[in-house]
Design a protein around this motif. Structure first.
Motif, PDB file in Angstrom:
ATOM      1  N   THR A  84     -54.766 -32.825-130.261  1.00 29.25           N
ATOM      2  CA  THR A  84     -54.447 -33.736-131.369  1.00 29.25           C
ATOM      3  C   THR A  84     -55.369 -34.949-131.338  1.00 29.25           C
ATOM      4  O   THR A  84     -55.914 -35.365-132.366  1.00 29.25           O
ATOM      5  CB  THR A  84     -52.995 -34.189-131.262  1.00 29.25           C
ATOM      6  OG1 THR A  84     -52.130 -33.055-131.355  1.00 29.25           O
ATOM      7  CG2 THR A  84     -52.662 -35.167-132.392  1.00 29.25           C
ATOM      8  N   ARG A  85     -55.552 -35.490-130.110  1.00 30.06           N
ATOM      9  CA  ARG A  85     -56.433 -36.644-129.988  1.00 30.06           C
ATOM     10  C   ARG A  85     -57.874 -36.261-130.325  1.00 30.06           C
ATOM     11  O   ARG A  85     -58.589 -37.022-131.009  1.00 30.06           O
ATOM     12  CB  ARG A  85     -56.362 -37.212-128.573  1.00 30.06           C
ATOM     13  CG  ARG A  85     -57.213 -38.481-128.370  1.00 30.06           C
ATOM     14  CD  ARG A  85     -57.157 -38.929-126.905  1.00 30.06           C
ATOM     15  NE  ARG A  85     -55.820 -39.368-126.555  1.00 30.06           N
ATOM     16  CZ  ARG A  85     -55.381 -40.614-126.735  1.00 30.06           C
ATOM     17  NH1 ARG A  85     -56.174 -41.520-127.269  1.00 30.06           N
ATOM     18  NH2 ARG A  85     -54.156 -40.949-126.390  1.00 30.06           N
ATOM     19  N   PHE A  86     -58.315 -35.085-129.888  1.00 27.37           N
ATOM     20  CA  PHE A  86     -59.688 -34.643-130.139  1.00 27.37           C
ATOM     21  C   PHE A  86     -59.933 -34.502-131.645  1.00 27.37           C
ATOM     22  O   PHE A  86     -60.930 -34.988-132.175  1.00 27.37           O
ATOM     23  CB  PHE A  86     -59.957 -33.317-129.430  1.00 27.37           C
ATOM     24  CG  PHE A  86     -61.299 -32.706-129.776  1.00 27.37           C
ATOM     25  CD1 PHE A  86     -62.474 -33.224-129.247  1.00 27.37           C
ATOM     26  CD2 PHE A  86     -61.378 -31.630-130.663  1.00 27.37           C
ATOM     27  CE1 PHE A  86     -63.707 -32.673-129.574  1.00 27.37           C
ATOM     28  CE2 PHE A  86     -62.610 -31.084-130.988  1.00 27.37           C
ATOM     29  CZ  PHE A  86     -63.780 -31.603-130.438  1.00 27.37           C
ATOM     30  N   PHE A  87     -58.988 -33.805-132.326  1.00 28.41           N
ATOM     31  CA  PHE A  87     -59.143 -33.634-133.770  1.00 28.41           C
ATOM     32  C   PHE A  87     -59.131 -34.989-134.478  1.00 28.41           C
ATOM     33  O   PHE A  87     -59.859 -35.220-135.452  1.00 28.41           O
ATOM     34  CB  PHE A  87     -58.023 -32.763-134.329  1.00 28.41           C
ATOM     35  CG  PHE A  87     -58.150 -31.312-133.934  1.00 28.41           C
ATOM     36  CD1 PHE A  87     -59.385 -30.711-133.782  1.00 28.41           C
ATOM     37  CD2 PHE A  87     -57.013 -30.542-133.724  1.00 28.41           C
ATOM     38  CE1 PHE A  87     -59.508 -29.375-133.414  1.00 28.41           C
ATOM     39  CE2 PHE A  87     -57.121 -29.209-133.360  1.00 28.41           C
ATOM     40  CZ  PHE A  87     -58.372 -28.618-133.202  1.00 28.41           C
ATOM     41  N   GLY A  88     -58.293 -35.894-133.985  1.00 31.17           N
ATOM     42  CA  GLY A  88     -58.218 -37.210-134.587  1.00 31.17           C
ATOM     43  C   GLY A  88     -59.507 -37.991-134.432  1.00 31.17           C
ATOM     44  O   GLY A  88     -59.984 -38.640-135.382  1.00 31.17           O
ATOM     45  N   VAL A  89     -60.096 -37.946-133.233  1.00 27.77           N
ATOM     46  CA  VAL A  89     -61.347 -38.667-132.979  1.00 27.77           C
ATOM     47  C   VAL A  89     -62.476 -38.099-133.828  1.00 27.77           C
ATOM     48  O   VAL A  89     -63.274 -38.849-134.426  1.00 27.77           O
ATOM     49  CB  VAL A  89     -61.709 -38.611-131.478  1.00 27.77           C
ATOM     50  CG1 VAL A  89     -63.116 -39.147-131.256  1.00 27.77           C
ATOM     51  CG2 VAL A  89     -60.694 -39.398-130.660  1.00 27.77           C
ATOM     52  N   ILE A 120     -56.394 -45.227-137.778  1.00 25.46           N
ATOM     53  CA  ILE A 120     -56.901 -45.674-136.471  1.00 25.46           C
ATOM     54  C   ILE A 120     -55.735 -45.909-135.505  1.00 25.46           C
ATOM     55  O   ILE A 120     -55.778 -45.502-134.336  1.00 25.46           O
ATOM     56  CB  ILE A 120     -57.740 -46.955-136.633  1.00 25.46           C
ATOM     57  CG1 ILE A 120     -59.031 -46.649-137.396  1.00 25.46           C
ATOM     58  CG2 ILE A 120     -58.066 -47.558-135.270  1.00 25.46           C
ATOM     59  CD1 ILE A 120     -59.867 -47.871-137.684  1.00 25.46           C
ATOM     60  N   TYR A 121     -54.669 -46.523-136.021  1.00 22.69           N
ATOM     61  CA  TYR A 121     -53.497 -46.789-135.170  1.00 22.69           C
ATOM     62  C   TYR A 121     -52.901 -45.471-134.673  1.00 22.69           C
ATOM     63  O   TYR A 121     -52.589 -45.328-133.481  1.00 22.69           O
ATOM     64  CB  TYR A 121     -52.456 -47.575-135.965  1.00 22.69           C
ATOM     65  CG  TYR A 121     -51.156 -47.775-135.227  1.00 22.69           C
ATOM     66  CD1 TYR A 121     -51.013 -48.827-134.312  1.00 22.69           C
ATOM     67  CD2 TYR A 121     -50.081 -46.906-135.424  1.00 22.69           C
ATOM     68  CE1 TYR A 121     -49.826 -49.006-133.619  1.00 22.69           C
ATOM     69  CE2 TYR A 121     -48.893 -47.074-134.741  1.00 22.69           C
ATOM     70  CZ  TYR A 121     -48.762 -48.136-133.835  1.00 22.69           C
ATOM     71  OH  TYR A 121     -47.583 -48.284-133.150  1.00 22.69           O
ATOM     72  N   ASP A 122     -52.728 -44.499-135.578  1.00 22.14           N
ATOM     73  CA  ASP A 122     -52.132 -43.224-135.168  1.00 22.14           C
ATOM     74  C   ASP A 122     -52.989 -42.504-134.134  1.00 22.14           C
ATOM     75  O   ASP A 122     -52.466 -41.910-133.173  1.00 22.14           O
ATOM     76  CB  ASP A 122     -51.945 -42.326-136.389  1.00 22.14           C
ATOM     77  CG  ASP A 122     -50.820 -42.798-137.300  1.00 22.14           C
ATOM     78  OD1 ASP A 122     -50.056 -43.683-136.867  1.00 22.14           O
ATOM     79  OD2 ASP A 122     -50.721 -42.293-138.442  1.00 22.14           O
ATOM     80  N   ILE A 123     -54.316 -42.536-134.318  1.00 23.51           N
ATOM     81  CA  ILE A 123     -55.208 -41.823-133.404  1.00 23.51           C
ATOM     82  C   ILE A 123     -55.249 -42.521-132.046  1.00 23.51           C
ATOM     83  O   ILE A 123     -55.194 -41.868-130.993  1.00 23.51           O
ATOM     84  CB  ILE A 123     -56.618 -41.726-134.021  1.00 23.51           C
ATOM     85  CG1 ILE A 123     -56.595 -40.814-135.258  1.00 23.51           C
ATOM     86  CG2 ILE A 123     -57.636 -41.204-133.002  1.00 23.51           C
ATOM     87  CD1 ILE A 123     -57.845 -40.850-136.088  1.00 23.51           C
ATOM     88  N   VAL A 124     -55.335 -43.844-132.063  1.00 21.34           N
ATOM     89  CA  VAL A 124     -55.384 -44.595-130.792  1.00 21.34           C
ATOM     90  C   VAL A 124     -54.088 -44.435-129.996  1.00 21.34           C
ATOM     91  O   VAL A 124     -54.098 -44.297-128.765  1.00 21.34           O
ATOM     92  CB  VAL A 124     -55.680 -46.085-131.059  1.00 21.34           C
ATOM     93  CG1 VAL A 124     -55.496 -46.912-129.787  1.00 21.34           C
ATOM     94  CG2 VAL A 124     -57.084 -46.244-131.605  1.00 21.34           C
ATOM     95  N   THR A 125     -52.969 -44.421-130.705  1.00 21.15           N
ATOM     96  CA  THR A 125     -51.675 -44.309-130.014  1.00 21.15           C
ATOM     97  C   THR A 125     -51.253 -42.864-129.820  1.00 21.15           C
ATOM     98  O   THR A 125     -50.147 -42.607-129.309  1.00 21.15           O
ATOM     99  CB  THR A 125     -50.592 -45.045-130.823  1.00 21.15           C
ATOM    100  OG1 THR A 125     -50.499 -44.460-132.137  1.00 21.15           O
ATOM    101  CG2 THR A 125     -50.909 -46.525-130.931  1.00 21.15           C
ATOM    102  N   ALA A 126     -52.109 -41.906-130.228  1.00 19.69           N
ATOM    103  CA  ALA A 126     -51.837 -40.475-130.048  1.00 19.69           C
ATOM    104  C   ALA A 126     -50.560 -40.039-130.754  1.00 19.69           C
ATOM    105  O   ALA A 126     -49.883 -39.099-130.313  1.00 19.69           O
ATOM    106  CB  ALA A 126     -51.773 -40.133-128.574  1.00 19.69           C
ATOM    107  N   THR A 127     -50.245 -40.694-131.871  1.00 18.63           N
ATOM    108  CA  THR A 127     -49.049 -40.309-132.627  1.00 18.63           C
ATOM    109  C   THR A 127     -49.372 -39.384-133.794  1.00 18.63           C
ATOM    110  O   THR A 127     -48.481 -38.972-134.536  1.00 18.63           O
ATOM    111  CB  THR A 127     -48.346 -41.569-133.174  1.00 18.63           C
ATOM    112  OG1 THR A 127     -49.276 -42.327-133.959  1.00 18.63           O
ATOM    113  CG2 THR A 127     -47.828 -42.425-132.023  1.00 18.63           C
ATOM    114  N   GLY A 128     -50.653 -39.064-133.976  1.00 19.22           N
ATOM    115  CA  GLY A 128     -51.048 -38.161-135.054  1.00 19.22           C
ATOM    116  C   GLY A 128     -52.523 -38.302-135.371  1.00 19.22           C
ATOM    117  O   GLY A 128     -53.253 -39.045-134.697  1.00 19.22           O
TER     118      GLY A 128
END
Length: 822
Positions: free
Chosen positions: A227-232, A280-288
């Protein structure tokens, strides 16, 4: 029996041979299609109207370019009036050539020229095969919409003058005016806009693919590291969209706020920023993975809308000054020699020569004995005025008839025409035509969204600061007016496309609203409702016999005066012979003997010197030519303007919905022709440019919403003073005054349909807003209650955009079909 009927007891039939006549109405030029006589040049079995056409035909066939004649029947342009190579001497001046060339390194050069004679596929084919006629031409590309040709050539083997002479010899003489040498802003769809749109589209598609696993993962099967990888990766793709593709929205929003105005880009920018920040908030906090797909999609669709808006505008110029009309060069006379010089180099005291059809570039004293000057471009008066030696001729007048000489008394920049053009009342800045509906929506929508976000924040604050921030940003995200922002450009953009296809080109989308809301339409006459001289000439007097037509045509053929050419055209099927003792008095008329009859054709004053004085025969009229046979007046030919086809029916239609006015600089000779369409007190004639401007100001101060249709400088002030100024032109890519829209003269009859489509477009926009609000209310419910998930946003936002875009385009095209425009 008329004394010029056939002596043997009957009229001679048209089309038969009389007194050695060589005409044959069936013959036509193999190059241009103009009528030919048996005495005209001939090659094999093919006839040519002049040696110029014969030369071009021979040139093309010798260079194996005969396919030119297979693409269209008789596609060439008549070269009867080709004036020869001396016309382009000024191009030998290195400074003039340098200003015309787009690029030159001494060996290779590139130039872009406006060629108004490009009309069909044959023209394009021939011009793009110039290299086969002249090896020094490396490449030539034609832009048919702009009627421009871009040519790359070997400057060390072919001069610019020789290149232009080659084009002229083929019948494609470039239009070289003062503004030709000035670099224009590139009106094509900008490379930057295309890059912004392409980048946003690329990011949108790829981020959607990366987000699918997150959408479909209902049981948490995808680990947090994926999830984090796809978000980044999504953030890496979306950051250029935020910083580059969306930059113009931020600039417009910031600019409107600095001016204390509210533009629709303000709420759009708020929505984009909220989407990006929340993601950015969701990706940094790993919430989506955030809402980056929605952000990229929003920017992509908005940019597509901007491209649609600019497509019909790119080939036209809505802002023109006198330089667009003035020739690049003039002929300066010194003793027995002449020299081509740049118009800007003409100084007080210079003697200049001006040919038939050419514009006088500076106020000057007439040196020649007489001249006929057409001031319709300046004053709107259709009929030429007669000037005598010593009279002042104003800049902007066009010589009608023989070549004249004048002595310049004012510099070009100080002439009457330029001072009129530069008048502050004519130059004043046009009010912004930005969509009033969009501004109203932006103002209230932004205020409502910010208020709702504040209320949501306050309601959720007891649950914690983090919850309050997330729900408040969710409100900003889902309430982003993406569908609202797309409704206007896609509706108005589609309407602009349809109108452009029918040759009404709008400056921007706000003009659509101006057309819809107008209640008063003001028309110029000459060049707008009528086409000067296009009605040909009419003979006033007892009907001419076939023999009389033969006598008149035989003499008229010996003159190149425009009136003579009109008479010849009117007598197209009459026969002709060669007259004896022909004498032409420049600016007055022509005299000759045909079949033992003395025939005289000319002005009223000149004809009146013969027995049977004509001085009181009829009121003076500028566009007339009297005829005498053996000194006895037979009648006169009068040049008529012609009302454009089907315009009468359109005026009758618009009269039921709008207040119609006719505002003309011409005299009231033709007033009776328009009484069926305009109320008598709304037919106003003999109006100067300043009077037209003042009249428009009075109507606007009375609360009227105005559409003004005009064609020349005499209408420039009135066009600027109207809510929608429409420049009517028979060459939309060339000579038009500053305006909000440009309309091809042949499409003037479609004005009721254009106005009808504009009114329908307003209703379609309102319907699109309603659809958008429905989506917003649904989304806001989920946002305010804290239920807005990335999946729900990914469904609602693109779906609303696609729905609104599809509805706007389909509904607008259906409306255009109902108006008969497609």
């Amino acid at each position: 029996m008329n004394r010029f009927e056939d002596a043997e007891g009957g009229e001679t039939l048209e089309g038969t041979t009389i007194a050695g006549v060589e005409a044959s109405p069936e013959l036509s030029c193999a190059h241009c299609g103009d009528p030919c006589r048996e005495s005209d040049p001939k090659l094999g079995e093919k006839y040519f109207c002049c040696h110029g056409c014969l030369t071009v035909y021979r040139m093309l066939t010798e260079h194996k370019l005969g396919n030119y004649y297979q693409l269209n029947a008789q596609p060439g342009l008549s070269l009867r009036q080709h004036s020869g190579s001396e016309k382009f001497e000024f191009l030998d001046d290195p400074e003039t050539a340098r200003r015309l060339l787009d690029f030159s390194d001494g060996k290779l050069a590139r130039v872009q020229l406006y060629v108004p004679q490009v009309y069909c596929s044959s023209c394009i084919w021939l011009l793009e095969n110039l290299y086969r006629l002249q090896p020094a031409v490396l490449e030539s590309k034609v832009d048919f919409v702009k009627k421009e040709i871009a040519i790359s050539f070997r400057e060390d083997k072919l001069t610019l003058r020789e290149l232009v002479e080659l084009l002229a010899s083929l019948g494609y003489t470039p239009s070289l005016t003062l503004d030709t040498t000035e670099k224009k802003p590139d009106r094509r769809i900008g490379r930057r806009l295309l890059l912004q749109t392409g980048l946003a589209g690329f990011a949108f598609a790829n981020i959607m693919l990366l987000s699918f696993p997150d959408y479909l993962d209902t049981v948490g099967a995808i680990g947090s590291e994926f999830t984090r990888f796809f978000g980044v990766v999504s953030l890496v793709l979306a950051t250029p969209v935020f910083l580059y593709s969306a930059a113009d929205f931020f600039k417009t929003a910031w600019g409107s706020l600095r001016r204390r105005q509210m533009h629709l880009d303000v709420p759009i920018s708020l929505g984009i920023i909220a989407l990006f920040a929340r993601s950015i908030y969701d990706i940094v906090t790993a919430t989506g993975t955030g809402f980056l797909d929605s952000m990229s999609g929003l920017v992509f669709f908005l940019l597509i809308g901007r491209i649609i808006q600019t497509r019909t505008y790119r080939a036209l110029s809505f802002d023109r000054d006198y330089k667009s009309y003035f020739p690049l060069y003039v002929t300066r006379v010194s003793g027995d020699t002449t020299q081509q010089v740049a118009a800007t180099n003409v100084t007080v005291g210079d003697r200049i020569a001006v040919r038939n059809g050419e514009l006088v570039v500076a106020d000057a004293i007439l040196i020649s004995s007489e001249a006929s000057i057409d001031y319709s471009f300046v004053s709107g008066e259709a009929e030429p005025v007669r000037r005598k030696s010593g009279d002042l001729v104003y800049a902007g007048g066009r010589v009608s008839g023989d070549r004249v000489e004048l002595e310049v008394v004012k510099d070009v920049s100080q002439s009457y025409l330029v001072s009129l053009w530069n008048s502050q009342q004519f130059k004043r800045e046009r009010e912004s035509k930005a969509s009033q509906l969009a501004e109203s929506v932006a103002r209230y929508f932004t205020a409502g969204v910010l208020l709702l976000a504040a209320i949501t924040f306050a309601a959720w604050f007891p649950q914690g600061l983090n919850s309050a921030l997330l729900t408040a940003t969710a409100v900003l995200i889902v309430a982003c007016p993406c569908a609202l922002a797309l409704t206007i450009p896609f509706t108005y953009g589609t309407a602009m496309q349809v109108m452009g296809a029918r040759e009404l080109y709008l400056r921007n989308q706000g003009v659509v609203e101006g057309l819809a809301k107008a209640d008063t339409i003001v028309f110029d006459k000459t060049g707008t409702l009528t086409v000067g001289g296009s009605g040909g000439v009419e003979f006033e007097g007892e009907a001419l016999t076939a023999r009389e037509r033969h006598l008149i045509k035989s003499l008229a053929l010996q003159s190149i005066h425009p009136m003579s050419r009109q008479i010849v055209e009117m007598l197209d099927h009459a026969t002709a012979s060669i007259p004896q003792g022909v004498t032409e008095n420049p600016g007055r008329g022509i005299l000759g003997r045909v079949a033992n009859v003395e025939v005289k054709i000319g002005s009223r004053e000149w004809i009146g010197t013969e027995p049977g004085n004509a001085a009181d025969a009829a009121p003076e009229s500028g566009g007339e030519a009297w005829v005498t046979f053996d000194g006895v007046i037979r009648g006169r030919f009068v040049m008529r303007s012609q009302v454009r086809p089907d315009v009468g029916q359109s005026l009758s239609t618009m009269r039921n919905t709008h207040s119609l006015w006719l505002l003309s600089g011409d005299g009231d000779r033709e007033k009776a022709r328009f009484t069926d369409y305009f109320e008598d007190d709304k037919l106003i004639f003999r109006q100067s440019p300043q009077q037209k401007l003042d009249f428009m100001d009075r109507l606007r101060s009375g609360g009227k919403r105005l559409i003004m249709l005009g064609d020349g400088l005499n209408d420039a002030g009135a066009l600027a003073a109207s809510d929608v100024g429409i420049a009517v032109s028979d060459r939309v890519a060339s000579f038009t005054p500053a305006s909000d829209a440009i309309l091809a003269g042949e499409s003037l009859w479609r004005m009721p349909a254009f106005i009808g489509l504009s009114k329908r477009a307003i209703k379609i926009v309102v319907a699109g807003f309603i659809i958008s609000f429905v989506y917003n209310f649904v989304g806001l419910y989920f946002a305010v209650t804290g239920q807005l998930s990335p999946l729900l946003a990914a469904i609602l936002m693109p779906l609303s955009s696609v729905t609104v875009v599809g509805f706007a385009v389909a509904a607008t095209r259906l409306a255009a079909k109902r108006e008969g425009l497609i």
